[in-house]
Write an enzyme that holds these catalytic residues in place. Structure first.
Site, PDB file in Angstrom:
ATOM      1  N   GLU A  73       0.835  -1.208   0.000  1.00  0.00           N
ATOM      2  CA  GLU A  73       0.000   0.000   0.000  1.00  0.00           C
ATOM      3  C   GLU A  73       0.869   1.256   0.000  1.00  0.00           C
ATOM      4  O   GLU A  73       0.540   2.250  -0.670  1.00  0.00           O
ATOM      5  CB  GLU A  73      -0.937  -0.016   1.198  1.00  0.00           C
ATOM      6  N   GLU A  75      -4.101  -9.552   3.437  1.00  0.00           N
ATOM      7  CA  GLU A  75      -4.885  -9.240   4.629  1.00  0.00           C
ATOM      8  C   GLU A  75      -6.093 -10.153   4.809  1.00  0.00           C
ATOM      9  O   GLU A  75      -6.509 -10.430   5.948  1.00  0.00           O
ATOM     10  CB  GLU A  75      -5.347  -7.779   4.587  1.00  0.00           C
TER      11      GLU A  75
END
Length: 259
Positions: A113, A133
């Site tokens: 990210e 995730e």
């Protein structure tokens, strides 16, 4: 003596920030705060030409957030943590100069990210990238669902995020997650070489192009072209634009001053 979690170097206006939380350079709270401080400092600087982000060691760029911090999260704290990370990565993305990521190893979760919030990603051939995730029962929370889908398309982003699978460097290049693949151990040097070449460009034009691209992708084509006209017109008033045209006509190298 406490470990310096972010090592900063500078050469000719090009800053290199090394994430220093070995062996995996996980983005714990202290490192995130150090990144925020650096972004604030550089955003107020008129002399910064470019920023390079890379990881210490040879194993990872950044292998996600610190999982131990997740154990204390509830709904409210989760939203707060997500907003903090999003705000910091948005500020990084909005810096008016090029931000280049030199990926030298595992780039996972929050590490990916972070990389997605930069302008250009240069990857070494051995790296692995992922947003795993979902395997922890959560989703990317620092902008990953939004930036990745804008970068590679909704379907591919869903496939990648739903599965939690990793990409190798060549797959990432093919999908457009990274812009260049280089041999092991050379990403930072390649990033510095590219950054120094950009440092010779007119800074106002670079900033204007970045603004037009970043903001334009979020709006309609007609509104994006309106933004482009505005930025183009503003640059026509600059001394750099006059210098660029005169240097071309006089067959000499331009001297851009950022005014």
């Amino acid at each position: 003596m406490m470990q310096e979690v972010l090592i900063i170097e500078e050469e000719n206006g090009v800053f290199t920030a090394v994430l220093n939380n070995p062996p995996m350079n996980t983005l714990h709270a202290e490192l995130i705060d150090a990144l925020a401080d650096l972004i604030d400092t550089l955003s107020a600087s008129s002399t910064t030409k470019a920023l390079i982000l890379t990881g210490s060691g040879e194993k990872a760029f950044a292998a996600g957030a610190d999982i131990n911090e997740f154990l204390t999260l509830d709904s409210a704290r989760g939203r707060e943590m997500s907003k903090k990370g999003q705000d910091i990565f948005d500020a990084l993305s909005s810096l008016p100069f090029p931000v280049i990521c030199a990926l030298n190893g595992y780039t996972l979760g929050a590490g990916l990210e972070l990389a997605l919030a930069t302008d250009i990603r240069i990857a070494e051939e051995q790296i692995k990238l992922g947003l795993p995730e979902v395997n922890l029962g959560i989703i990317p929370g620092y902008g990953g669902t939004q930036r990745l889908s804008r970068l590679i398309g909704i379907g591919k982003a869903k496939e990648f995020i739903f599965s939690g699978d990793y990409l190798n460097a060549e797959e990432a290049l093919r999908l457009g997650v990274v812009e260049k693949v280089v041999p092991r151990g050379t990403a930072c040097e390649a990033a510095k070489e590219f950054a120094q070449s950009l440092a010779k460009k007119p800074p106002l034009a670079i900033a204007g192009a970045k603004k037009a691209i970043n903001q334009g992708i979020e709006i309609s084509l007609s509104k994006g072209q309106e933004l482009e006209r505005k930025v183009f017109g503003e640059l026509c008033d600059s001394e750099d634009a006059k210098e660029g045209a005169n240097a071309f006509l006089e067959k000499r190298k331009p001297l851009f001053r950022g005014v």
